[in-house]
Design a protein around this motif. Sequence first.
Motif, mmCIF file in Angstrom:
data_model
loop_
_atom_site.group_PDB
_atom_site.id
_atom_site.type_symbol
_atom_site.label_atom_id
_atom_site.label_comp_id
_atom_site.label_asym_id
_atom_site.label_seq_id
_atom_site.Cartn_x
_atom_site.Cartn_y
_atom_site.Cartn_z
ATOM 1 N N ILE A 50 -70.912 5.709 -69.153
ATOM 2 C CA ILE A 50 -71.056 6.491 -67.930
ATOM 3 C C ILE A 50 -71.918 5.814 -66.865
ATOM 4 C CG2 ILE A 50 -71.759 8.718 -66.964
ATOM 5 C CD1 ILE A 50 -69.404 8.916 -68.889
ATOM 6 N N LEU A 51 -73.076 5.323 -67.224
ATOM 7 C CA LEU A 51 -74.083 4.921 -66.243
ATOM 8 C C LEU A 51 -73.648 3.792 -65.320
ATOM 9 C CD1 LEU A 51 -77.370 5.158 -68.360
ATOM 10 C CD2 LEU A 51 -76.261 6.884 -66.930
ATOM 11 N N ASN A 52 -72.741 2.949 -65.766
ATOM 12 C CA ASN A 52 -72.317 1.809 -64.937
ATOM 13 C C ASN A 52 -70.974 2.024 -64.253
ATOM 14 O OD1 ASN A 52 -74.601 0.158 -65.562
ATOM 15 N ND2 ASN A 52 -73.700 -0.292 -67.564
ATOM 16 N N LEU A 53 -70.500 3.259 -64.252
ATOM 17 C CA LEU A 53 -69.232 3.533 -63.582
ATOM 18 C C LEU A 53 -69.373 3.382 -62.068
ATOM 19 C CD1 LEU A 53 -67.892 6.729 -65.422
ATOM 20 C CD2 LEU A 53 -66.997 4.417 -65.578
ATOM 21 N N PRO A 54 -68.356 2.859 -61.380
ATOM 22 C CA PRO A 54 -68.395 2.783 -59.912
ATOM 23 C C PRO A 54 -68.359 4.182 -59.301
ATOM 24 C CG PRO A 54 -66.233 2.135 -60.744
ATOM 25 C CD PRO A 54 -67.124 2.272 -61.938
ATOM 26 N N ASP A 55 -68.806 4.277 -58.058
ATOM 27 C CA ASP A 55 -68.904 5.582 -57.394
ATOM 28 C C ASP A 55 -67.575 6.305 -57.329
ATOM 29 O OD1 ASP A 55 -71.584 5.168 -57.021
ATOM 30 O OD2 ASP A 55 -71.387 4.435 -54.956
ATOM 31 N N GLU A 56 -66.467 5.550 -57.133
ATOM 32 C CA GLU A 56 -65.171 6.214 -57.015
ATOM 33 C C GLU A 56 -64.762 6.890 -58.324
ATOM 34 O OE1 GLU A 56 -64.314 1.708 -57.400
ATOM 35 O OE2 GLU A 56 -65.724 3.048 -56.378
ATOM 36 N N HIS B 221 -66.200 9.634 -76.958
ATOM 37 C CA HIS B 221 -65.940 10.453 -78.144
ATOM 38 C C HIS B 221 -65.243 9.639 -79.230
ATOM 39 C CE1 HIS B 221 -63.412 13.557 -80.348
ATOM 40 N NE2 HIS B 221 -64.647 13.928 -80.614
ATOM 41 N N TRP B 222 -64.237 8.857 -78.830
ATOM 42 C CA TRP B 222 -63.557 7.999 -79.806
ATOM 43 C C TRP B 222 -64.539 7.007 -80.434
ATOM 44 C CZ3 TRP B 222 -58.880 6.783 -76.125
ATOM 45 C CH2 TRP B 222 -58.014 7.881 -76.133
ATOM 46 N N TYR B 223 -65.400 6.439 -79.598
ATOM 47 C CA TYR B 223 -66.385 5.469 -80.093
ATOM 48 C C TYR B 223 -67.339 6.145 -81.079
ATOM 49 C CZ TYR B 223 -69.703 1.574 -79.963
ATOM 50 O OH TYR B 223 -70.509 0.514 -80.300
ATOM 51 N N TYR B 224 -67.732 7.365 -80.748
ATOM 52 C CA TYR B 224 -68.620 8.125 -81.629
ATOM 53 C C TYR B 224 -67.965 8.366 -82.992
ATOM 54 C CZ TYR B 224 -70.986 12.234 -83.584
ATOM 55 O OH TYR B 224 -71.630 13.108 -84.416
ATOM 56 N N GLU B 225 -66.720 8.808 -82.971
ATOM 57 C CA GLU B 225 -66.027 9.119 -84.227
ATOM 58 C C GLU B 225 -65.710 7.864 -85.042
ATOM 59 O OE1 GLU B 225 -65.359 12.026 -85.602
ATOM 60 O OE2 GLU B 225 -66.131 13.261 -83.967
ATOM 61 N N GLU C 46 -61.978 14.317 -63.406
ATOM 62 C CA GLU C 46 -60.919 13.903 -64.326
ATOM 63 C C GLU C 46 -61.146 12.482 -64.813
ATOM 64 O OE1 GLU C 46 -59.312 17.139 -61.728
ATOM 65 O OE2 GLU C 46 -60.325 15.244 -61.355
ATOM 66 N N ARG C 47 -61.506 11.576 -63.893
ATOM 67 C CA ARG C 47 -61.758 10.195 -64.294
ATOM 68 C C ARG C 47 -63.008 10.092 -65.167
ATOM 69 N NH1 ARG C 47 -57.269 7.915 -64.180
ATOM 70 N NH2 ARG C 47 -58.423 6.033 -64.672
ATOM 71 N N VAL C 48 -64.021 10.881 -64.859
ATOM 72 C CA VAL C 48 -65.232 10.893 -65.678
ATOM 73 C C VAL C 48 -64.898 11.343 -67.096
ATOM 74 C CG1 VAL C 48 -67.413 12.107 -66.070
ATOM 75 C CG2 VAL C 48 -66.886 11.197 -63.811
ATOM 76 N N CYS C 49 -64.046 12.361 -67.195
ATOM 77 C CA CYS C 49 -63.698 12.893 -68.514
ATOM 78 C C CYS C 49 -62.928 11.882 -69.353
ATOM 79 C CB CYS C 49 -62.909 14.185 -68.360
ATOM 80 S SG CYS C 49 -63.929 15.619 -67.945
ATOM 81 N N PHE C 50 -62.181 10.993 -68.705
ATOM 82 C CA PHE C 50 -61.527 9.932 -69.467
ATOM 83 C C PHE C 50 -62.581 9.046 -70.130
ATOM 84 C CE2 PHE C 50 -57.390 10.532 -67.226
ATOM 85 C CZ PHE C 50 -56.594 10.534 -68.347
ATOM 86 N N GLN C 51 -63.677 8.769 -69.431
ATOM 87 C CA GLN C 51 -64.753 7.973 -70.012
ATOM 88 C C GLN C 51 -65.456 8.743 -71.125
ATOM 89 O OE1 GLN C 51 -65.414 4.733 -69.298
ATOM 90 N NE2 GLN C 51 -63.560 4.891 -68.049
ATOM 91 N N VAL C 52 -65.618 10.050 -70.934
ATOM 92 C CA VAL C 52 -66.207 10.884 -71.979
ATOM 93 C C VAL C 52 -65.324 10.856 -73.233
ATOM 94 C CG1 VAL C 52 -66.852 13.235 -72.617
ATOM 95 C CG2 VAL C 52 -67.405 12.364 -70.330
ATOM 96 N N GLU C 53 -64.011 10.869 -73.024
ATOM 97 C CA GLU C 53 -63.094 10.801 -74.157
ATOM 98 C C GLU C 53 -63.223 9.457 -74.877
ATOM 99 O OE1 GLU C 53 -58.567 12.225 -74.834
ATOM 100 O OE2 GLU C 53 -58.796 10.600 -73.375
#
Length: 256
Positions: free
Chosen positions: A46-52, A68-72, A58-65
């Motif tokens: 998350i922290l290094n994502l570009p402003d856009e 989640h995969w990385y966590y699992e 929706e785009r943020v949630c793709f990164q959250v997903e």
Amino acid sequence: MPPSTSKPPLLPADISTSSSSKSTSQFSFKDATYDEVLEDLSSRFILNLPDEELSSIERVCFQVEQAHWYYEDFVRESNPRLPSLPLKKFSAMLFKACPMLHQWSHDHEEAFDRFMQYKTRVPVCGVIILNSKMDKCVLVKGWKASSGWGFPKGKINQNEKESDCAIREVLEETGCDVSDYVNEDEYIHTVVREQSITLFIVHGIPEDFQFKTRTRKEISKIEWFKLTDLPTWKRKKDAPGKFYLITPFIRVHHSP
């Protein structure tokens, strides 16, 4: 099927969300508290994502997903005491833990629902891999026992060409590089439940090619299937396995 909303198991006392000092300077998931895991995942995804990217939930949630995969797949492999979490529960925790996501944490339910609706409308691209005789195709089976067989495919990235997406996804799912086989004029396109799906048709892949997925816990099997064995190739013909994912693309042939 909607995501599970069941309550995850409670964390054991030794991996509670309270922070603790580390005896070593090198971070390790094996000994991490839950707060430290969330902080690390926030930094990674998350922290290094570009402003856009950060301007669109929706785009943020793709990164959250992705987190989640990385966590699992990785974090829990290093620390099996951590519970498996459904995406909705995990995303709520990450929204609260990551300062850059606080603006959405108060209405996480709405943000998550918007993401799930958006996700089902993102175009998907893939490849129908045929042998030289064009009488067999390659299908992949998902990781879960309940998964069906389908053509290798995946969601397109922002500003990505359809053919590039198809080549990338097939390489990830099967280990087969079809970049020299894809003809951008040879494809099947359909829309299933508002989702655009484009499958490029390639042929001439050797049947003895050693398919091997590059994904983790996503593809369990990769196999050749005779086209005549697919359930809708001949009307009312039964076939083993679950082929519901390919039925929109298989032409019905009538027996003479």
